[in-house]
Motif scaffolding. Structure first.
Motif, mmCIF file in Angstrom:
data_model
loop_
_atom_site.group_PDB
_atom_site.id
_atom_site.type_symbol
_atom_site.label_atom_id
_atom_site.label_comp_id
_atom_site.label_asym_id
_atom_site.label_seq_id
_atom_site.Cartn_x
_atom_site.Cartn_y
_atom_site.Cartn_z
ATOM 1 N N LYS A 481 52.585 14.217 59.069
ATOM 2 C CA LYS A 481 53.214 15.772 59.099
ATOM 3 C C LYS A 481 52.379 16.271 60.302
ATOM 4 C CE LYS A 481 49.206 17.311 55.990
ATOM 5 N NZ LYS A 481 48.787 17.834 54.888
ATOM 6 N N ALA A 516 57.954 18.503 58.003
ATOM 7 C CA ALA A 516 56.661 18.453 57.466
ATOM 8 C C ALA A 516 56.350 19.138 56.334
ATOM 9 C CB ALA A 516 55.899 19.389 58.644
ATOM 10 N N LEU A 519 57.353 16.505 53.605
ATOM 11 C CA LEU A 519 56.205 15.672 53.388
ATOM 12 C C LEU A 519 54.958 16.424 52.442
ATOM 13 C CD1 LEU A 519 56.301 14.006 56.981
ATOM 14 C CD2 LEU A 519 56.652 12.902 54.627
ATOM 15 N N ASP A 520 54.727 17.660 52.788
ATOM 16 C CA ASP A 520 53.675 18.400 51.976
ATOM 17 C C ASP A 520 54.114 19.884 51.943
ATOM 18 O OD1 ASP A 520 51.305 19.472 51.168
ATOM 19 O OD2 ASP A 520 50.301 19.100 52.990
#
Length: 635
Positions: A481, A516, A519-520
């Motif tokens: 990320k 990003a 992903l999170d």
């Protein structure tokens, strides 16, 4: 200099057969190949591509046709097609060094330096006499601040083919190495490296002069040859010969007359330096303890390219100055000026710990004078304490600008700003070198590619390498990320360099920030950076939503508060903007401290660049916030 005088190794070697004219239209693959070569030589690139395509239709395993078509695709900016052709060539001839060399050159031109590096290694492993690739791999080593390896490659190239290009490149590597190990400032000299660089330049100039003279014998009105030979004469301080070449050049091209004036100016400066050497030598004959005369002669020797003599005189001057100031300090140990001057002399001797002690003592005596703080930063650099050096220079800059402390010298503040930039670049170079060394041991370490990309993205000369490093990190670890965040920030930074591509870069940045967040979803940095991108796009409501999310996830995120304040201003929401600016002032010290810890942890043993380098000066954020609060009617 190298731009004008080195040969281009990218494509000149790749057309494998001499072109032969045929009386009838080509019918065989070999004849089509020869026609493509003739068309390439005539710069008929579309026709050459068509001819090589015909070769491939007739002989699908004709490796050189793929290579040559790939070269032309690369020359015309069609990198995807070029890489596809080079990949096919490598698959057809996996033991062919030239196939790897061509593909590496295409990767190089496309900015895919890590893949290029791997191909150069493969090609040189198959054919160590492939001298052109020593040049190209050496260039990549230089880009990575691995100067000894670059020098070794140029030396290997010279052993096979003593071309001027290798000597120029090696000279530049010696010079870059000198500024890498010792800052290129009056207090930091690495003149032995300059001496090696000067020797290589002398050889390169001699080769260039000989080559250009042969060209001029064939064509006396070859303007490029006159320019290059004149430049080589100028570098060798052969001013009359340079002026003669530039006179002929100006007659052919009046717009180039400035070269003739430059030769005349440099000749006068050289004569002045020679006179200064004679005068200083006479002064030293009369008084061998005249430290100033040694210092003046050292400067004159350096101006005339006599670096060994300059180095010896500089050290002699430093020794004498230290002795003089030590004697005077014995009688008056609390003299600020004497302590500071002795510290400067210790810097010249590279006695950095002694210099630091003197600057510390000077600061204790006169804490409101900034010269010793500035010079202490140089001692910190000599001791490789980069963070301390940067912090010191920022302190000097802030205090001098505010007028709270005294900094002598008409251009003193400008010099501090320059020093700060140099120290930051110096830190960058060392960081890039350390990450490069680590990646040579483990070329599949995505984290180190990401870290090297961050280091490279803050210097214009490393930008393309940084992009390639972020791409490589993501290719190795698609779930990285931080690499997406850093690449997105990099896209946004390109807006200043390439304003015509603003919308494209912003779209690419937002895509990376979105990835990003996928992903999170609790990644505050991703929200803050996407908010900045939305702000630049004028999407202020979306920006506010992202900034608010960022500060909910990280209450100390001062940069997000700053973006939030500006977005509120754009929408005319003054009270909310004032509150956000106040949050900037309130949270910035803690945010800076947390970023410092993250940066040190990321630096893998390289100590000390402050987050102000990455996000801008803390004082600048605070000052702007205070000004905006006042302008918006806040208190």
């Amino acid at each position: 200099m190298r731009r004008l005088l080195t040969a281009c190794f990218l494509f000149a070697l790749l057309l494998g057969f001499a072109a032969v004219a045929f009386a009838n239209p080509p019918t065989t693959a070999r004849e089509w190949f020869e026609q493509g070569t003739r068309q390439y030589d005539s710069q008929e690139y579309e026709q050459a591509i068509a001819s090589y395509t015909k070769v491939i239709e007739l002989a699908p395993d004709f490796t050189d046709a793929y290579l040559n078509r790939g070269v032309i695709y690369s020359m015309t900016g069609q990198y995807a097609l070029a890489i596809a052709d080079a990949n096919k060539a490598v698959s057809l001839s996996p033991q062919d060094a030239q196939a790897y060399g061509v593909r590496g050159s295409i990767y190089d031109a496309a900015g895919k330096y890590n893949l290029a590096f791997a191909d150069y290694n493969a090609a040189l492993g198959l054919d160590p006499s492939f001298y052109q690739l020593f040049y190209k791999r050496g260039q990549l080593y230089q880009m990575r601040s691995q100067y000894d390896l670059a020098i070794a490659d140029y030396t290997s190239g010279i052993a096979v083919q003593p071309d001027a290009a290798f000597y120029y490149a090696r000279a530049e590597a010696y010079y870059d190495k000198s500024t890498f190990f010792e800052l290129e400032l009056p207090a930091f000299s690495a003149l032995m490296e300059h001496e090696l660089a000067a020797a290589d330049l002398k050889t390169a100039h001699a080769i260039a002069i000989e080559q250009c003279t042969r060209r001029l014998q064939l064509n006396p009105v070859d303007a490029e040859a006159l320019l290059l030979r004149g430049q080589a004469h100028l570098e060798e301080k052969q001013y009359d010969k340079a002026k003669a070449d530039f006179d002929r050049l100006a007659a052919l091209m009046p717009s180039e007359a400035a070269w003739r004036e430059l030769a005349e100016t440099q000749k006068k400066e050289y004569e002045t330096s020679r006179q200064n050497i004679e005068a200083a030598t006479q002064r030293l004959a009369d008084n061998p303890q005249a430290a100033e005369a040694y210092a003046e002669r050292a400067a004159a020797y350096a101006m005339t390219g006599q670096y060994k003599l300059a180095s010896a005189d500089r050290l002699a001057a430093a020794d004498l100055f230290v002795a003089q100031y030590t004697g005077k300090l014995a009688a008056n140990p609390n003299d600020y000026t004497l302590l500071n001057k002795r510290g400067q002399a210790y810097l010249q001797k590279k006695a950095y710990a002694l210099a630091l002690a003197d600057f510390n003592a000077a600061i204790r005596l006169a804490p409101n004078r900034l010269e010793a703080y500035r010079d202490r930063a140089l001692a910190y650099v000599g001791l490789r304490q980069f963070g301390a050096a940067e912090k010191e220079l920022r302190f000097v800059w802030r205090e001098a600008e505010a007028g709270t402390k005294q900094l002598e010298g008409y251009h003193a503040l400008e010099e501090v700003v320059m020093l700060l930039g140099v120290v930051q670049q110096y830190f960058q170079a060392h960081a890039i070198a350390e990450y490069s060394e680590a990646l040579m041991k483990n070329p599949r370490d995505a984290q180190n590619y990401n870290r090297r990309g961050v280091a490279g993205s803050h210097g214009a000369w490393k930008l393309r390498m940084a992009m390639d490093d972020f791409d490589t990190a993501i290719a190795l670890n698609p779930a990285h990320k931080h690499a997406y965040i850093n690449r997105g920030k990099f896209f946004m930074s390109l807006i200043l360099a390439e304003p015509d591509t603003e919308q494209k870069q912003l779209a690419l940045a937002v895509d990376d920030f979105n990835t990003a967040l996928a992903l999170d979803p609790k990644f505050a940095e991703a929200y803050a950076n996407r908010g900045l991108a939305y702000s630049v796009q004028g999407k202020h409501e979306l920006a506010i939503a992202d900034f608010q999310q960022a500060v909910q996830l990280n209450r100390r995120h001062a940069v997000a508060y700053f973006g939030l304040a500006q977005a509120y201003e754009q929408l005319g929401r003054a009270p909310e903007a004032v509150e956000a600016y106040r949050a900037v002032i309130r949270h910035l010290p803690a945010y800076e401290a947390s970023q410092s810890k993250d940066l040190i942890r990321e630096a893998a043993g390289i100590v000390g660049l402050s987050p102000a380098y990455l996000i801008g000066s803390v004082d600048t954020y605070v000052r702007i916030a205070q000004e905006r609060i006042a302008a918006l009617g806040g208190k």
